[in-house]
Design an enzyme around this catalytic site. Sequence first.
Site, PDB file in Angstrom:
ATOM      1  N   LYS A  54       0.827  -1.221   0.000  1.00 42.70           N
ATOM      2  CA  LYS A  54       0.000   0.000   0.000  1.00 42.70           C
ATOM      3  C   LYS A  54       0.856   1.263   0.000  1.00 42.70           C
ATOM      4  O   LYS A  54       0.480   2.282  -0.576  1.00 42.70           O
ATOM      5  CB  LYS A  54      -0.952   0.025   1.193  1.00 42.70           C
ATOM      6  CG  LYS A  54      -0.259   0.283   2.530  1.00 42.70           C
ATOM      7  CD  LYS A  54      -0.731  -0.610   3.603  1.00 42.70           C
ATOM      8  CE  LYS A  54       0.333  -0.816   4.643  1.00 42.70           C
ATOM      9  NZ  LYS A  54       0.219  -2.066   5.328  1.00 42.70           N
ATOM     10  N   GLU A  71       2.725  -3.464  15.662  1.00 47.64           N
ATOM     11  CA  GLU A  71       4.175  -3.577  15.561  1.00 47.64           C
ATOM     12  C   GLU A  71       4.837  -2.857  16.729  1.00 47.64           C
ATOM     13  O   GLU A  71       4.199  -2.075  17.445  1.00 47.64           O
ATOM     14  CB  GLU A  71       4.623  -2.965  14.239  1.00 47.64           C
ATOM     15  CG  GLU A  71       4.041  -3.751  13.074  1.00 47.64           C
ATOM     16  CD  GLU A  71       4.552  -3.283  11.731  1.00 47.64           C
ATOM     17  OE1 GLU A  71       5.583  -2.602  11.699  1.00 47.64           O
ATOM     18  OE2 GLU A  71       3.911  -3.641  10.743  1.00 47.64           O
ATOM     19  N   LYS A  93      -4.427   3.687   2.409  1.00 46.11           N
ATOM     20  CA  LYS A  93      -5.406   2.771   1.821  1.00 46.11           C
ATOM     21  C   LYS A  93      -6.605   3.540   1.250  1.00 46.11           C
ATOM     22  O   LYS A  93      -7.127   3.182   0.186  1.00 46.11           O
ATOM     23  CB  LYS A  93      -5.862   1.764   2.873  1.00 46.11           C
ATOM     24  CG  LYS A  93      -4.733   0.803   3.266  1.00 46.11           C
ATOM     25  CD  LYS A  93      -5.077   0.012   4.511  1.00 46.11           C
ATOM     26  CE  LYS A  93      -3.980  -0.969   4.880  1.00 46.11           C
ATOM     27  NZ  LYS A  93      -4.180  -1.556   6.206  1.00 46.11           N
TER      28      LYS A  93
HETATM   29  N1  LIG Z   1       2.143  -8.698   7.292  1.00 48.45           N
HETATM   30  C1  LIG Z   1       0.854  -8.516   6.990  1.00 48.45           C
HETATM   31  O1  LIG Z   1      -0.055  -8.992   7.663  1.00 48.45           O
HETATM   32  C2  LIG Z   1       0.476  -7.718   5.762  1.00 48.45           C
HETATM   33  C3  LIG Z   1      -0.888  -7.469   5.466  1.00 48.45           C
HETATM   34  C4  LIG Z   1      -1.243  -6.777   4.299  1.00 48.45           C
HETATM   35  C5  LIG Z   1      -0.243  -6.309   3.469  1.00 48.45           C
HETATM   36  N2  LIG Z   1       1.090  -6.544   3.798  1.00 48.45           N
HETATM   37  C6  LIG Z   1       2.096  -6.031   2.874  1.00 48.45           C
HETATM   38  O2  LIG Z   1       2.861  -7.134   2.371  1.00 48.45           O
HETATM   39  C7  LIG Z   1       4.181  -6.701   2.103  1.00 48.45           C
HETATM   40  C8  LIG Z   1       5.172  -7.629   2.819  1.00 48.45           C
HETATM   41  O3  LIG Z   1       4.938  -7.526   4.219  1.00 48.45           O
HETATM   42  P1  LIG Z   1       5.607  -8.569   5.254  1.00 48.45           P
HETATM   43  O4  LIG Z   1       4.905  -8.354   6.544  1.00 48.45           O
HETATM   44  O5  LIG Z   1       5.634  -9.933   4.670  1.00 48.45           O
HETATM   45  O6  LIG Z   1       7.100  -7.988   5.334  1.00 48.45           O
HETATM   46  P2  LIG Z   1       8.411  -8.692   5.989  1.00 48.45           P
HETATM   47  O7  LIG Z   1       8.002  -9.817   6.869  1.00 48.45           O
HETATM   48  O8  LIG Z   1       9.229  -7.586   6.547  1.00 48.45           O
HETATM   49  O9  LIG Z   1       9.177  -9.326   4.729  1.00 48.45           O
HETATM   50  C9  LIG Z   1       9.826  -8.517   3.778  1.00 48.45           C
HETATM   51  C10 LIG Z   1      10.616  -9.419   2.842  1.00 48.45           C
HETATM   52  O10 LIG Z   1      11.188  -8.572   1.839  1.00 48.45           O
HETATM   53  C11 LIG Z   1      12.590  -8.796   1.778  1.00 48.45           C
HETATM   54  N3  LIG Z   1      13.295  -7.556   1.474  1.00 48.45           N
HETATM   55  C12 LIG Z   1      13.352  -6.409   2.201  1.00 48.45           C
HETATM   56  N4  LIG Z   1      14.132  -5.497   1.578  1.00 48.45           N
HETATM   57  C13 LIG Z   1      14.565  -6.092   0.460  1.00 48.45           C
HETATM   58  C14 LIG Z   1      15.420  -5.678  -0.592  1.00 48.45           C
HETATM   59  N5  LIG Z   1      15.978  -4.461  -0.599  1.00 48.45           N
HETATM   60  N6  LIG Z   1      15.679  -6.544  -1.604  1.00 48.45           N
HETATM   61  C15 LIG Z   1      15.136  -7.784  -1.612  1.00 48.45           C
HETATM   62  N7  LIG Z   1      14.316  -8.251  -0.639  1.00 48.45           N
HETATM   63  C16 LIG Z   1      14.045  -7.401   0.374  1.00 48.45           C
HETATM   64  C17 LIG Z   1      12.984  -9.309   3.160  1.00 48.45           C
HETATM   65  O11 LIG Z   1      14.189  -9.993   3.003  1.00 48.45           O
HETATM   66  P3  LIG Z   1      14.919 -10.779   4.227  1.00 48.45           P
HETATM   67  O12 LIG Z   1      14.130 -12.049   4.365  1.00 48.45           O
HETATM   68  O13 LIG Z   1      16.308 -11.000   3.709  1.00 48.45           O
HETATM   69  O14 LIG Z   1      14.837  -9.865   5.401  1.00 48.45           O
HETATM   70  C18 LIG Z   1      11.778 -10.170   3.512  1.00 48.45           C
HETATM   71  O15 LIG Z   1      11.923 -11.461   2.967  1.00 48.45           O
HETATM   72  C19 LIG Z   1       4.247  -5.228   2.527  1.00 48.45           C
HETATM   73  O16 LIG Z   1       4.016  -4.399   1.418  1.00 48.45           O
HETATM   74  C20 LIG Z   1       3.111  -5.110   3.519  1.00 48.45           C
HETATM   75  O17 LIG Z   1       2.599  -3.784   3.614  1.00 48.45           O
HETATM   76  C21 LIG Z   1       1.467  -7.213   4.907  1.00 48.45           C
END
Ligand SMILES: NC(=O)c1ccc[n+]([C@@H]2O[C@H](COP(=O)([O-])OP(=O)(O)OC[C@H]3O[C@@H](n4cnc5c(N)ncnc54)[C@H](OP(=O)(O)O)[C@@H]3O)[C@@H](O)[C@H]2O)c1
Length: 413
Positions: free
Chosen positions: A97, A182, A197
């Site tokens: 988002k 968080e 959003k």
């Molecule tokens: N979590 C939720 O419930 C939720 C709900 C709705 C939407 N979202 C959206 O979904 C997306 C992902 O969220 P998440 O919670 O899964 O995040 P997360 O747990 O922080 O995971 C981020 C991933 O991206 C990788 N990453 C970060 N910087 C990078 C870079 N420069 N190059 C390559 N890879 C990179 C990280 O690598 P490493 O593994 O090496 O650290 C990790 O694997 C976001 O846009 C978030 O807003 C999340």
Amino acid sequence: MTDPASSGGGPYRVGLLGHGTVGAAFATLLAERAGAVEAATGRRPELAGVLTRTRGDFEDILERSDLIVELIGGVEPAREYLLRAMRAGRDVVSANKALLSRHGEELYAAAREGGAQLRFEAAVGGVVPVIRVIHETLAAAHIEKVHGIVNGTTNYILTEMARTGASFEEALADAQRLGYAEADPTDDVSGADAAAKMAIIARLAFGAHVGVDEVPREGIDTITPADIAYARELGLALKLVGSAERVNGGVAVRVFPTFLYAEHPLASVGGAFNAVTIESPAITEITLSGPGAGGSQTASAVLGDLVSAMIPPPTLPAPAVEAPLVLDVESAFYLHLEVADRPGVLAQVAEILGLQGVSVKSVVQSGLGEDARLVMVVHPVLESKFLAAVELIGRLDFLRSTPRLIRVIEELF
Ligand SMILES: NC(=O)c1ccc[n+]([C@@H]2O[C@H](COP(=O)([O-])OP(=O)(O)OC[C@H]3O[C@@H](n4cnc5c(N)ncnc54)[C@H](OP(=O)(O)O)[C@@H]3O)[C@@H](O)[C@H]2O)c1
């Protein structure tokens, strides 16, 4: 898609950027549901490669993929990767988002340029299919208004405050302990996440570009248990509501803590759930609700986008139209005053409200030792007029604390 890594039969190759909470859940779900996807689309999806900070090479993954799923989050490098993927003709799915709300126009343009699909259901409302309903089901409807509880963290906190009488700080600590908030909850509790959003929703519902930084917003950190308790006497429930509506040829998009009457479809949405109410003359209203976040839930919305992308035709929003952003709009308000308990107080308050054209709908008055508490709900009025009245009321010598005001949505359907 103009230049797929593979076409026709054979596996459908998915490049996965990000393997965190959602990315890892998506990889698992993709493997589990590959058979069902094949049954629906005729092709079996498989991972072509995974990129994280420590593994994978973007160019290599792009080369080998039919579609890119971006679950990195934040603006860079996600923006750069998506632009390059779409310009290379790859369809993309993202849950980001922050990126969509800030760089939506650039991404839509790249999708048009590359003949690619850009799908982002999971960026708004988690599993709740709000993007699909606004952009596809209601594509030809005239949408007047969208109200949404689009941040699960704040809805959990407000629900707990109402249920247990806990303070904001106590409910936040509880949400952090349970993983609903968080360690740094600023984006959620300040309303910034909900504003991003709502900007995405407004773009799709009204075709108007809305800069996320232009969205007026208030968070929930100043809400007290007393606000919630007094309002209950008036039959009101407190939610952090994002609203996007057509007003006088323009568009008003805002995020505020708001009271809702119990009959409003969003009033009973509790815990970490999200819900969105879409109003259009032809349909009256549709309310969609479900879990707002979570790894497996969000991954499920991403998988739904993947299946949609595998079944053409592609859909993209039309180029944005110019629509002025309207800031001064009508709203009903809740007003809470602590005043000296002496004759004439209510009359003076009513006179000031009356002079500004504010009419009172309901009042609850109760004693507080030497002081009294006046809690009232006023009928819809231009915000500027109500704020001017509150400014004058705030100067009265019998006032014992700063007036507290919260917006009220009166619609009942
Ligand atoms: N979590 C939720 O419930 C939720 C709900 C709705 C939407 N979202 C959206 O979904 C997306 C992902 O969220 P998440 O919670 O899964 O995040 P997360 O747990 O922080 O995971 C981020 C991933 O991206 C990788 N990453 C970060 N910087 C990078 C870079 N420069 N190059 C390559 N890879 C990179 C990280 O690598 P490493 O593994 O090496 O650290 C990790 O694997 C976001 O846009 C978030 O807003 C999340």
